[in-house]
Enzyme design. Structure first.
Site, PDB file in Angstrom:
ATOM      1  N   LYS A 137       0.873  -1.180   0.000  1.00 52.71           N
ATOM      2  CA  LYS A 137       0.000   0.000   0.000  1.00 52.71           C
ATOM      3  C   LYS A 137       0.907   1.225   0.000  1.00 52.71           C
ATOM      4  CE  LYS A 137      -4.162   1.995   1.908  1.00 52.71           C
ATOM      5  NZ  LYS A 137      -3.779   3.353   1.650  1.00 52.71           N
ATOM      6  N   ARG A 158      -7.643  11.545  -7.926  1.00 52.08           N
ATOM      7  CA  ARG A 158      -8.844  10.842  -7.503  1.00 52.08           C
ATOM      8  C   ARG A 158      -9.964  11.817  -7.164  1.00 52.08           C
ATOM      9  NH1 ARG A 158      -9.980   8.805  -2.203  1.00 52.08           N
ATOM     10  NH2 ARG A 158     -11.629   7.258  -2.319  1.00 52.08           N
TER      11      ARG A 158
HETATM   12  S1  IVH Z   1      -6.458  -0.454  -5.070  1.00 46.10           S
HETATM   13  C1  IVH Z   1     -10.755  -0.570  -5.899  1.00 46.10           C
HETATM   14  N1  IVH Z   1      -3.960  -0.905  -4.487  1.00 46.10           N
HETATM   15  O1  IVH Z   1      -5.044   3.449  -1.231  1.00 46.10           O
HETATM   16  C2  IVH Z   1      -9.484  -0.476  -5.196  1.00 46.10           C
HETATM   17  N2  IVH Z   1      -4.906   1.155  -3.752  1.00 46.10           N
HETATM   18  O2  IVH Z   1      -8.221   3.604  -0.311  1.00 46.10           O
HETATM   19  C3  IVH Z   1      -8.773   0.762  -5.510  1.00 46.10           C
HETATM   20  N3  IVH Z   1      -3.315   2.619  -2.592  1.00 46.10           N
HETATM   21  O3  IVH Z   1      -6.112   6.259  -2.451  1.00 46.10           O
HETATM   22  C4  IVH Z   1      -7.455   0.952  -4.880  1.00 46.10           C
HETATM   23  N4  IVH Z   1      -1.579   1.283  -2.746  1.00 46.10           N
HETATM   24  O4  IVH Z   1      -4.236   5.416  -3.893  1.00 46.10           O
HETATM   25  C5  IVH Z   1      -4.989  -0.047  -4.378  1.00 46.10           C
HETATM   26  N5  IVH Z   1      -1.734  -1.459  -4.082  1.00 46.10           N
HETATM   27  C6  IVH Z   1      -2.753  -0.590  -3.977  1.00 46.10           C
HETATM   28  C7  IVH Z   1      -2.609   0.660  -3.337  1.00 46.10           C
HETATM   29  C8  IVH Z   1      -3.727   1.502  -3.242  1.00 46.10           C
HETATM   30  C9  IVH Z   1      -2.019   2.459  -2.320  1.00 46.10           C
HETATM   31  C10 IVH Z   1      -4.116   3.801  -2.212  1.00 46.10           C
HETATM   32  C11 IVH Z   1      -4.937   4.369  -3.322  1.00 46.10           C
HETATM   33  C12 IVH Z   1      -6.199   4.886  -2.677  1.00 46.10           C
HETATM   34  C13 IVH Z   1      -6.196   4.207  -1.353  1.00 46.10           C
HETATM   35  C14 IVH Z   1      -7.372   3.268  -1.321  1.00 46.10           C
END
Ligand code: IVH
Length: 703
Positions: A137, A158
């Site tokens: 993450k 976003r």
């Molecule tokens: S998936 C439908 N994968 O976390 C899922 N998000 O609340 C969409 N983020 O602001 C997100 N690493 O920018 C996803 N490996 C990862 C991520 C990630 C960081 C952030 C993303 C978003 C927040 C999600």
């Protein structure tokens, strides 16, 4: 694509035919895309920077002289230049969702997710484990990159998930983001991922910003953390400023794709999709893994926790996603969050707190260290109350003042540090910190020698703080090892006047000890026993324990090996000392000065008289050093050898055992659960040995 492209670069392009000009511009773009990808994304440039620059200038010249040859996906667009009056709003065709977050830091976060997914899918108890993709993450900003006919046409933040801001002009400056995709990609493709700033890039940026501020530049500031710096860069109206802020990108998903069935037709799983994005030129984090069931998720969470501090960028957790796209569709969404993904966070490594005081501590060699006393704050998994400011220069550079609100960082086992001060919260009367010119413990003069960063108390062993540290140093496990003699007890012994010099340790009586506060007879007896045991030591431990400036454990071992006896070491001239491997003039001078002082010789003699002893022998032969000059890193757990044993064997063979992997490392010895050090070794192409390989190396079998 031949090198003719350069040759032409300085010619007058006006004389070229339009078709040849177009072909050359296209070729240059292709080459620059290729080399840019190698440089920014693969971190493996194929040509020197100067060659890239010449290609770049050639293309820039064509585009300048022939505006009809300009393309929005040209690498020349990466340098920025466009200044916008405001950001346009962008409606996301597919909303940018957030993910549910498990805040507990234990494995139960993964357990809750796995159980929920299985329940939602109506899987029976005994159904096989589900396949998940486990990702990092990233701590940056979510970005949606829209490609039409393979060309980057829009980059949007976003925003509120439905509507974001158009930041295309800035995102084009990010070298890792492809401006064009290979043939065969869907007509419309939105790639989603995170824009972030690497820690080293962040530090360099802040250094540049500090320099600008020092030179009086108006409107400049330093950034609080990489996320904040990345957000600032992405939201610049002037893209030439964004171009100077080094950003990076990781892809982790898709938004809209057309034709409508493109996604389903191209991939069956999330993992496939990520691999395909990688093959199209997008950076995908190497840690991304396809794992099985709850166990796989828990392992990943633990493995990444161990690597977290070695990663070149910040993460705040890991993300688990159901791998099968069909199951993802079946699971669907609740409000704004997919049921098929969850974020599992780690404890924050940075927190805000206030500075209660700045104390100055006195070390073993008299070094004065300013330490910020903080309002206790939970960060990096522990409560932090102190943060070192290292020395006067550092304290001034950070300009930490009593009463300030500061950001404290504690990453892994690294000692907590003040990262920065929130200047807008500073009290107007807060005074600049200055180092005291007298020792805060013994009131002797404190001096800063020319060329040194540290102030030192000149009191020597007259200073009780130095005495305490000297005793603790002598008593530590790596020196003569006096079990149970910790800092509280040393404070008591020194404060009660029982210990003024090291030999006093061995002259304490049971009755004197028993009179100390909180010292029962049994503890006193234990201490006396530990003191007795410590008398039997080795020459290296003893020399290290004396606390001679610049003589660490490894150097002490080297001296013991080289000279064989303490008398030979004490009598050695500087020239003789310099013959010892890895000993330079600073160490040689320090050793000579130490043994030239009568009171130090007295301490040594008295310790010997008290019965401190070690085996002595002739100087060790130098020829046995088959691994001399080699630098070796041990990582992970070896099947039979303890880490310390392996270290001793290697050192005995002349190798240096060091903690971190670099280009200079000769071998990396890796056991079970070797983490980031092994990865780094592999990335650098260093030879990696297992335990059997290590034993072969020691027997002279591997060269
Ligand atoms: S998936 C439908 N994968 O976390 C899922 N998000 O609340 C969409 N983020 O602001 C997100 N690493 O920018 C996803 N490996 C990862 C991520 C990630 C960081 C952030 C993303 C978003 C927040 C999600």
């Amino acid at each position: 694509m031949t090198l003719d492209l350069f040759a032409d670069a300085s010619d007058d392009p006006k004389e070229e035919s339009a078709s040849s000009l177009q072909a050359r511009a296209e070729n240059l773009r292709k080459l620059l895309h290729h080399h840019g990808h190698c440089y920014y994304t693969l971190d493996a440039p194929e040509v020197p920077d100067a060659v890239y620059d010449r290609l770049f200038q050639a293309l820039q010249k064509i585009e300048q002289d022939h505006p009809e040859q300009r393309r929005s996906d040209s690498p020349t667009q990466r340098v920025g230049g466009a200044v916008l009056p405001a950001f346009e709003s962008v409606r996301h065709a597919v909303p940018m969702l957030s993910i549910r977050t498990e805040t507990d830091t234990e494995s139960s976060g993964a357990k809750a997710f796995d159980a929920r997914v299985r329940r939602e899918l109506n899987l029976p108890e005994d159904a096989p484990a589900l396949e998940y993709v486990a990702e990092l993450k990233f701590d940056g900003l979510a970005m949606s990159l829209r490609y039409e006919q393979g060309i980057l046409v829009q980059a949007a933040t976003r925003g509120d998930g439905e509507n974001g801001e158009d930041v295309t002009h800035n995102i084009r400056t990010v070298g890792q983001i492809p401006l064009q995709l290979p043939p065969g990609v869907p007509d419309v493709l939105e790639v989603r991922g995170e824009v972030y700033m690497r820690r080293d890039h962040f530090n360099q940026l802040n250094e540049r910003q500090s320099a600008k501020i020092e030179q009086g530049a108006k409107g400049e500031k330093t950034f609080v953390n990489p996320r904040n710096a990345a957000a600032g860069a992405v939201r610049q109206l002037d893209s030439s400023i964004a171009a100077q802020r080094p950003l990076s990108f990781f892809a982790y998903g898709l938004g809209e794709a057309q034709p409508a069935n493109a996604q389903q037709a191209l991939f069956k799983t999330h993992y496939d999709m990520l691999q395909t994005l990688k093959s199209w030129g997008f950076p995908v984090a190497s840690q991304t893994a396809c794992v099985l069931g709850l166990e796989g998720l828990v392992d990943f969470h633990q493995k990444i926790a161990a690597q977290r501090d070695c990663l070149p960028f910040d993460i705040d957790g890991v993300v688990y996603k159901v791998n099968s796209l069909a199951l993802q569709a079946q699971l669907g969404f609740v409000t704004r969050e997919p049921r098929w993904a969850v974020a599992h966070k780690y404890p924050a490594q940075e927190a805000l707190t206030t500075v209660l005081a700045i104390d100055v501590q006195v070390g073993r060699t008299g070094k004065l260290t300013p330490v910020a006393k903080l309002t206790p704050v939970f960060v990096g998994g522990v409560t932090v109350t102190n943060a070192t400011l290292h020395n006067e220069d550092e304290a001034r550079r950070k300009d930490v003042r009593v009463g300030d609100t500061v950001i404290v960082r504690r990453a892994g086992d690294v000692i907590p540090e003040v990262v920065s001060v929130l200047l807008d919260k500073r009290q107007p009367q807060a005074a600049i910190f200055t180092m005291p010119r007298i020792c805060p413990v013994c009131a002797s003069v404190a001096e800063r020698d020319e060329g040194e960063v540290d102030f030192r108390c000149s009191g020597g062993l007259f200073c009780s703080a130095q005495r305490k540290q000297a005793v603790l140093h002598f008593a530590q496990r790596r020196a003569v090892e006096i079990e149970g003699l910790g800092d509280k007890l040393v404070d008591q012994l020194v404060d009660a006047g029982l210990v003024k010099t090291l030999p006093d340790l061995y002259q304490m009586s049971l009755s004197a000890l028993s009179q100390l506060d909180r010292m029962a007879e049994k503890s006193a007896l234990n201490l006396l026993k530990a003191l007795e045991t410590s008398k039997s030591t080795t020459l290296a431990r003893f020399v290290f324990g004396l606390g001679i400036r610049h003589v660490g454990e490894a150097t002490a071992k080297e001296f013991a090996r080289h000279f064989g006896t303490l008398d030979a070491l004490m009598q050695a001239s500087q020239a003789r000392l310099l013959e010892v491997s890895d000993v330079g003039p600073v160490v040689a001078h320090s050793v000579r000065t130490f043994f030239d002082q009568a009171h130090n010789l007295e301490v040594v003699e008295q310790l010997r008289a008290c019965g401190v002893h070690w085996p002595e022998g002739p100087p060790a032969a130098r020829v046995a050093q088959i691994l001399s000059g080699m630098s070796i890193v041990l990582t992970g757990t070896l099947p039979t050898l303890e880490r310390e044993q392996a270290k001793e064997m290697l050192e005995a063979a002349g190798a240096k055992v060091v903690g971190s992997v670099s280009k200079k490392t000769s071998y990396v010895v890796a056991g079970e659960q070797a983490g980031s050090k092994l990865e780094k070794a592999q990335a650098l192409g260093l030879p990696v040995l297992d335990e059997a390989g290590l034993l072969r190396l020691l027997s002279g079998d591997v060269t």
